[in-house]
Design a protein around this motif. Structure first.
Motif, PDB file in Angstrom:
ATOM      1  N   LEU A  80       0.847  -1.189   0.000  1.00 44.27           N
ATOM      2  CA  LEU A  80       0.000   0.000   0.000  1.00 44.27           C
ATOM      3  C   LEU A  80       0.886   1.243   0.000  1.00 44.27           C
ATOM      4  O   LEU A  80       1.969   1.224   0.592  1.00 44.27           O
ATOM      5  N   PRO A  81       0.446   2.339  -0.623  1.00 41.43           N
ATOM      6  CA  PRO A  81       1.207   3.588  -0.513  1.00 41.43           C
ATOM      7  C   PRO A  81       1.326   3.997   0.959  1.00 41.43           C
ATOM      8  O   PRO A  81       0.381   3.821   1.738  1.00 41.43           O
ATOM      9  N   ALA A  82       2.474   4.519   1.333  1.00 44.43           N
ATOM     10  CA  ALA A  82       2.718   4.893   2.731  1.00 44.43           C
ATOM     11  C   ALA A  82       1.886   6.105   3.125  1.00 44.43           C
ATOM     12  O   ALA A  82       1.652   7.003   2.317  1.00 44.43           O
ATOM     13  N   ALA A 109      -7.092   3.037  -3.843  1.00 46.62           N
ATOM     14  CA  ALA A 109      -7.181   3.523  -5.223  1.00 46.62           C
ATOM     15  C   ALA A 109      -5.805   3.813  -5.804  1.00 46.62           C
ATOM     16  O   ALA A 109      -5.571   3.640  -7.007  1.00 46.62           O
ATOM     17  N   GLY A 110      -4.865   4.228  -4.945  1.00 49.26           N
ATOM     18  CA  GLY A 110      -3.530   4.593  -5.408  1.00 49.26           C
ATOM     19  C   GLY A 110      -2.550   3.443  -5.488  1.00 49.26           C
ATOM     20  O   GLY A 110      -1.393   3.630  -5.881  1.00 49.26           O
ATOM     21  N   THR A 111      -2.970   2.240  -5.136  1.00 52.02           N
ATOM     22  CA  THR A 111      -2.073   1.083  -5.188  1.00 52.02           C
ATOM     23  C   THR A 111      -1.883   0.639  -6.623  1.00 52.02           C
ATOM     24  O   THR A 111      -2.847   0.327  -7.325  1.00 52.02           O
ATOM     25  N   GLU A 112      -0.637   0.623  -7.076  1.00 56.89           N
ATOM     26  CA  GLU A 112      -0.332   0.203  -8.441  1.00 56.89           C
ATOM     27  C   GLU A 112      -0.260  -1.315  -8.511  1.00 56.89           C
ATOM     28  O   GLU A 112       0.307  -1.966  -7.624  1.00 56.89           O
ATOM     29  N   LEU A 113      -0.842  -1.872  -9.559  1.00 58.16           N
ATOM     30  CA  LEU A 113      -0.886  -3.313  -9.753  1.00 58.16           C
ATOM     31  C   LEU A 113      -0.092  -3.668 -11.008  1.00 58.16           C
ATOM     32  O   LEU A 113      -0.625  -3.647 -12.118  1.00 58.16           O
ATOM     33  N   PRO A 114       1.202  -3.967 -10.846  1.00 52.09           N
ATOM     34  CA  PRO A 114       2.043  -4.240 -12.022  1.00 52.09           C
ATOM     35  C   PRO A 114       1.657  -5.546 -12.705  1.00 52.09           C
ATOM     36  O   PRO A 114       0.952  -6.386 -12.140  1.00 52.09           O
ATOM     37  N   ALA A 115       2.155  -5.708 -13.927  1.00 49.54           N
ATOM     38  CA  ALA A 115       1.938  -6.954 -14.659  1.00 49.54           C
ATOM     39  C   ALA A 115       2.722  -8.081 -13.988  1.00 49.54           C
ATOM     40  O   ALA A 115       3.629  -7.840 -13.192  1.00 49.54           O
ATOM     41  N   GLY A 152      -2.230 -13.426  -5.895  1.00 54.18           N
ATOM     42  CA  GLY A 152      -2.296 -13.937  -4.539  1.00 54.18           C
ATOM     43  C   GLY A 152      -2.749 -12.793  -3.646  1.00 54.18           C
ATOM     44  O   GLY A 152      -2.803 -11.630  -4.075  1.00 54.18           O
ATOM     45  N   VAL A 153      -3.080 -13.096  -2.410  1.00 52.73           N
ATOM     46  CA  VAL A 153      -3.547 -12.079  -1.463  1.00 52.73           C
ATOM     47  C   VAL A 153      -2.730 -12.199  -0.187  1.00 52.73           C
ATOM     48  O   VAL A 153      -2.407 -13.313   0.248  1.00 52.73           O
ATOM     49  N   ILE A 157       1.480 -11.219  -8.830  1.00 57.00           N
ATOM     50  CA  ILE A 157       1.538 -10.278  -7.704  1.00 57.00           C
ATOM     51  C   ILE A 157       0.705 -10.771  -6.536  1.00 57.00           C
ATOM     52  O   ILE A 157      -0.285 -11.492  -6.707  1.00 57.00           O
ATOM     53  N   ILE A 158       1.125 -10.374  -5.342  1.00 62.46           N
ATOM     54  CA  ILE A 158       0.378 -10.657  -4.111  1.00 62.46           C
ATOM     55  C   ILE A 158      -0.101  -9.310  -3.590  1.00 62.46           C
ATOM     56  O   ILE A 158       0.706  -8.445  -3.259  1.00 62.46           O
ATOM     57  N   VAL A 159      -1.422  -9.140  -3.545  1.00 59.98           N
ATOM     58  CA  VAL A 159      -2.001  -7.838  -3.215  1.00 59.98           C
ATOM     59  C   VAL A 159      -2.503  -7.818  -1.774  1.00 59.98           C
ATOM     60  O   VAL A 159      -2.899  -8.846  -1.236  1.00 59.98           O
ATOM     61  N   PRO A 160      -2.513  -6.639  -1.138  1.00 63.89           N
ATOM     62  CA  PRO A 160      -3.046  -6.530   0.222  1.00 63.89           C
ATOM     63  C   PRO A 160      -4.549  -6.828   0.237  1.00 63.89           C
ATOM     64  O   PRO A 160      -5.266  -6.555  -0.735  1.00 63.89           O
ATOM     65  N   LEU A 161      -5.026  -7.371   1.340  1.00 62.65           N
ATOM     66  CA  LEU A 161      -6.439  -7.719   1.473  1.00 62.65           C
ATOM     67  C   LEU A 161      -7.379  -6.557   1.145  1.00 62.65           C
ATOM     68  O   LEU A 161      -8.350  -6.758   0.410  1.00 62.65           O
TER      69      LEU A 161
END
Length: 199
Positions: free
Chosen positions: A20-22, A51-57, A84-85, A60-64
């Motif tokens: 997540l963005p700091a 909304a500001g979290t970038e999801l690269p190609a 993944g989460v 990836i494991i994303v925050p819940l």
């Protein structure tokens, strides 16, 4: 040098963990003392962070919180096995389960230990493996140290990302600190007295 351990080997991590963005966090106090960990149920992210979290190609494991808010956007990538989460120790496993009834559609679930202060990380792993039947990679990352490795394994973790200032080779040896666990657990479900016959 890689700090990722898969099974019993230091390996190359093919997954990217999305952060997540700091933001500036307020100091939390309880009974006049600074609380160094988040309390269960505390908010994990703001709408702006999500909304500001970038999801690269790639994988990836994303925050819940990102998963919950952007699940439809990620649906095609889940089907391709690219998502993944990860959850923080103060977040509830049930929140993930309710959002994704088939947990095994996720190739990786991560548990982030912001600061080792209690046993919630062990409980999360045990619940995922036993109550919810998760079979794929279960990794722990963040404040992961050598002396916890054996117990992480016992609770069902099979992948570990050791703290950057520590040696993965040294941490790997921690998986075999004890030769015979007495109690049953996720990793070896039978207690010692059932595994060895008395003479």
């Amino acid at each position: 040098m890689s700090n990722y351990i898969k099974g019993n080997t230091v390996a190359i991590d093919t997954w990217q963990t999305v952060q997540l963005p700091a933001v500036e966090e307020a100091v939390r106090k309880q009974a006049g003392k600074v609380v160094l960990f988040k309390l269960t149920g505390a908010p994990s992210a703001t709408a702006e962070q999500i909304a500001g979290t970038e999801l690269p190609a790639g994988k990836i494991i994303v925050p819940l919180p990102v998963w919950l808010a952007r699940k439809e956007e990620l649906a095609s990538r889940v089907a391709a096995g690219e998502i993944g989460v990860w959850i923080d120790t103060h977040e509830l496993v049930e929140t993930l389960v309710e959002s994704q009834p088939d947990l095994n559609a996720l190739p990786v679930i991560g548990v982030h230990v912001e600061r080792f202060a209690d046993g919630r990380n062990f409980s999360i792993a045990t619940l995922l493996r036993t109550r919810y039947g998760y079979k794929n990679e279960l990794r722990v990352f963040g404040d992961v140290l050598r002396d916890q490795m054996f117990f992480y394994q016992r609770c069902g973790f099979d992948a570990y990302v050791v703290r950057a200032d520590r040696s993965a080779e040294d941490a790997l040896r921690g998986l075999s600190d004890f030769s015979e666990p007495y109690q049953g657990a996720v990793h070896i479900d039978q207690p010692l007295w059932r595994r060895h016959a008395r003479v």
